[in-house]
Scaffold this active site. Structure first.
Site, PDB file in Angstrom:
ATOM      1  CE  LYS A 167      -5.927  -0.283   1.638  1.00 11.18           C
ATOM      2  NZ  LYS A 167      -6.595  -0.884   2.783  1.00 11.18           N
ATOM      3  CD  GLU A 191      -2.790   1.328   2.424  1.00 15.83           C
ATOM      4  OE1 GLU A 191      -2.718   0.446   3.302  1.00 15.83           O
ATOM      5  OE2 GLU A 191      -3.579   2.274   2.483  1.00 15.83           O
TER       6      GLU A 191
HETATM    7  P1  13P Z   1      -9.174   4.283   3.901  1.00 18.70           P
HETATM    8  O1  13P Z   1      -9.999   3.524   2.880  1.00 18.70           O
HETATM    9  O2  13P Z   1      -9.989   4.895   4.991  1.00 18.70           O
HETATM   10  O3  13P Z   1      -8.193   5.208   3.262  1.00 18.70           O
HETATM   11  O4  13P Z   1      -8.329   3.174   4.670  1.00 18.70           O
HETATM   12  C1  13P Z   1      -7.698   2.201   3.957  1.00 18.70           C
HETATM   13  C2  13P Z   1      -6.489   1.796   4.671  1.00 18.70           C
HETATM   14  O5  13P Z   1      -6.312   0.621   4.913  1.00 18.70           O
HETATM   15  C3  13P Z   1      -5.497   2.816   5.059  1.00 18.70           C
HETATM   16  O6  13P Z   1      -4.305   2.201   5.392  1.00 18.70           O
END
Ligand code: 13P
Length: 337
Positions: free
Chosen positions: A215, A173
């Site tokens: 992600k 991510e």
């Molecule tokens: P949000 O969808 O609220 O951005 O959170 C996703 C997430 O896992 C942030 O690390």
């Protein structure tokens, strides 16, 4: 246990996405307080139990990301969270990073920490039922420094390699933030730079792209920008960036919501899938791994009161159903419904 590629593919199975419920103790406590609930280990547990036990959740959600505290807790009937998730047909995931710290000589950039001791922690998490993990890097598009990009890409790749070596699928991510007044082009340029660096480092560290889930953020305008991009523009720019940077061997891309409302995030996801399908079959599944865009309505409805739990679960179910529809391809009817 299934192979890494099978778990990664199952996480992005058609019509399914991932529920991010892994806020740190500090963040979750703040959100509970804002919602009028006194934060404690018990209220954090009760809230996560409410989310996980929402009837029908497994029809829209393949996996749930938990934090260290929750994966170590039991539901009120004494079942450990990891075991309960598996029994409900939902894969258990664990956030393994330890948050961000400032990176020297980077114009105010941040780097995510948590590599020290990670190998041992992964073994312990796997014992508790985790089959996938998450690590979040945070990047500011308006002041992106190459050192921030490099340090975060390297850390994400080291994390992903350790996960795969431990038999755990890494969710990778790198979040380019939507805070700020920048236009969509700034987000697009920054995200292209970041994803290119991340996939370069993943390759350098020997990470198998078939056993990860990416992600990323969607390509959108900064929250305070006067020129807010419409879903068709978001979809076009997002697909351009992904096509330029993400290897086709990656099974799926599960977007974060980044502070978008459920309606906005789902409208954008539906447009991304519609445009991708119009250009032929995309190499990756395009789905959601939303946090706030799924759970915020439920948290507001709950108030920490048992009598409101069913209403809160209905709100979570409605948001998950809409996100699931948006992930299915050229389906537009459910958006905003
Ligand atoms: P949000 O969808 O609220 O951005 O959170 C996703 C997430 O896992 C942030 O690390």
């Amino acid at each position: 246990m299934l192979g890494l590629d099978k778990v990664a593919t199952a996480l992005v199975a058609p019509g399914k996405g991932i529920l991010a419920a892994d806020e740190s103790i500090a963040t979750m406590s703040k959100r509970l307080e804002t919602a009028g609930v006194t934060p404690s280990a018990d209220t954090r547990r009760d809230y996560r139990q409410l989310l996980l036990t929402t009837p029908g959740l497994d029809s829209w959600v393949s996996g749930i990301i938990l934090c260290d505290e929750t994966l170590g807790q039991d539901l009120s009937d004494g079942t450990p969270f990891g075991e309960a998730a598996t029994a409900l047909g939902i894969m258990a995931g664990i956030k393994v990073d330890k948050g961000v710290t400032s990176l020297p000589f980077s114009d105010g950039g941040f780097v995510t920490e948590g590599l020290d001791g990670l190998r041992g922690r992964l073994d312990a998490y796997r014992e508790r039922g985790a089959v996938f993990a998450k690590w979040r890097a945070v990047l500011n598009p308006a002041s992106l420094h190459w050192r921030t990009v490099h340090a975060n890409a390297h850390a994400l790749a080291r994390y992903a390699a350790l996960c795969q070596a431990a038999g755990i699928v890494p969710i990778v991510e790198p979040e380019v933030l939507m805070d700020g007044s920048h236009g969509i082009a700034v987000c697009q340029a920054a995200t292209t730079t970041v994803l290119a660096a991340v996939f370069g480092e993943l390759d350098a560290m020997g990470v198998d792209p078939r056993g990860i889930v990416l992600k990323p953020n969607m390509i959108i305008s900064g929250t305070e920008s006067e020129d807010q991009a419409r879903p068709a523009e978001v979809a076009r720019d997002t697909l351009q960036v992904l096509t330029a940077t993400v290897p086709p061997a990656v099974p799926g891309i599960a977007f974060l919501s980044g502070g978008q409302s459920n309606e906005q995030a789902c409208a954008n996801l539906a447009a991304i899938n519609a445009q991708a399908a119009a250009g032929g079959t995309p190499p990756w599944r395009l789905t959601f791994s939303f946090g706030r865009a799924l759970v915020s309505d439920a948290l507001r409805a709950w108030h920490g009161v048992a009598a409101s739990a069913a209403d809160a679960q209905d709100k979570l179910a409605a948001n998950c159903r809409r996100a699931s529809e948006a992930s299915k391809g050229p389906v537009t009817a459910a958006v905003g419904a």
